[in-house]
Design a protein around this motif. Sequence first.
Motif, mmCIF file in Angstrom:
data_model
loop_
_atom_site.group_PDB
_atom_site.id
_atom_site.type_symbol
_atom_site.label_atom_id
_atom_site.label_comp_id
_atom_site.label_asym_id
_atom_site.label_seq_id
_atom_site.Cartn_x
_atom_site.Cartn_y
_atom_site.Cartn_z
ATOM 1 N N ALA A 107 0.661 -1.421 0.142
ATOM 2 C CA ALA A 107 -0.071 0.093 -0.234
ATOM 3 C C ALA A 107 0.989 1.633 0.460
ATOM 4 C CB ALA A 107 -0.960 -0.215 1.025
ATOM 5 N N LYS A 110 1.275 2.153 -3.532
ATOM 6 C CA LYS A 110 -0.224 2.730 -3.821
ATOM 7 C C LYS A 110 -0.711 4.162 -3.471
ATOM 8 C CE LYS A 110 -4.914 1.259 -3.792
ATOM 9 N NZ LYS A 110 -5.885 0.854 -3.815
ATOM 10 N N ASN A 170 -1.173 -0.944 -10.935
ATOM 11 C CA ASN A 170 -0.868 -1.615 -8.967
ATOM 12 C C ASN A 170 -0.107 -3.518 -9.755
ATOM 13 O OD1 ASN A 170 -1.802 0.187 -7.832
ATOM 14 N ND2 ASN A 170 -4.055 -0.215 -8.268
ATOM 15 N N TYR A 172 1.054 -4.813 -8.301
ATOM 16 C CA TYR A 172 1.735 -5.629 -6.691
ATOM 17 C C TYR A 172 0.245 -6.403 -6.291
ATOM 18 C CZ TYR A 172 1.081 -0.764 -5.970
ATOM 19 O OH TYR A 172 0.033 0.485 -6.454
ATOM 20 N N ASN A 173 -0.559 -5.981 -7.210
ATOM 21 C CA ASN A 173 -1.767 -7.036 -6.319
ATOM 22 C C ASN A 173 -1.787 -8.399 -7.077
ATOM 23 O OD1 ASN A 173 -2.571 -4.526 -4.913
ATOM 24 N ND2 ASN A 173 -3.327 -3.439 -6.889
ATOM 25 N N LYS A 174 -0.789 -8.390 -7.928
ATOM 26 C CA LYS A 174 -1.290 -9.763 -8.895
ATOM 27 C C LYS A 174 -0.037 -10.220 -8.962
ATOM 28 C CE LYS A 174 -1.852 -11.587 -13.522
ATOM 29 N NZ LYS A 174 -2.628 -10.852 -15.455
#
Length: 206
Positions: A107, A110, A170, A172-174
């Motif tokens: 986060a 982000k 984003n 880094y969410n995957k």
Amino acid sequence: MQEIKDLTAYRLALKEKILQTATMAFVEKGIKDVKMDDIANALSISKRTLYEIYGDKESLLFEVVKRHTQTKREQLRKYGEEGHHVIEIILEAYRLRVKESHDVNPAFYKDIIRYPMIVKYMESQREENKEQFLLFMQRGVKEGLFRADVDYTILPHLFEAIAQYVMKVNLYNKYSLEEIFTNLLLVPLRGFSTEKGLKILNEAKF
């Protein structure tokens, strides 16, 4: 006069404590979920005192990012002065980045792009680093570890474009940050390494 010196010393010490406390909070929770109240409460100081030292949250975050950037740069500078060749230095930077990815809440990355002062600072750092990057790559060519037929002036632009895409979607969410760093750094590194450089990479321990 002594009271003034004591007060100054106290303020400097408090400023450092605030910076350390904020760093740990931002890293653990991300930026958005950390309030100035949280930092003040953690240090048992008034919010007024906190704002007297750091004008607002973005100013505090700026100091956190600047400190981190300077610390990381100093670590790599000292490592480079110990006689390591360019691939060893890159691998050390990779190890530091991976360790950081394990410690930092995604986060944080982000949230950070929401602060214009920080974005501007990071952009200025990238511009300053381009000349040093080119000199570093030329050093690798001289050491026989990097290919001489590569246009290294284009690489910073490519890395920057990929980094912006990672942040925009984003990614880094995957994928984990370690996976992203590995593919962003180590895959291209193999591409512009000579046979001598590849031999070092194949024998390297991560």
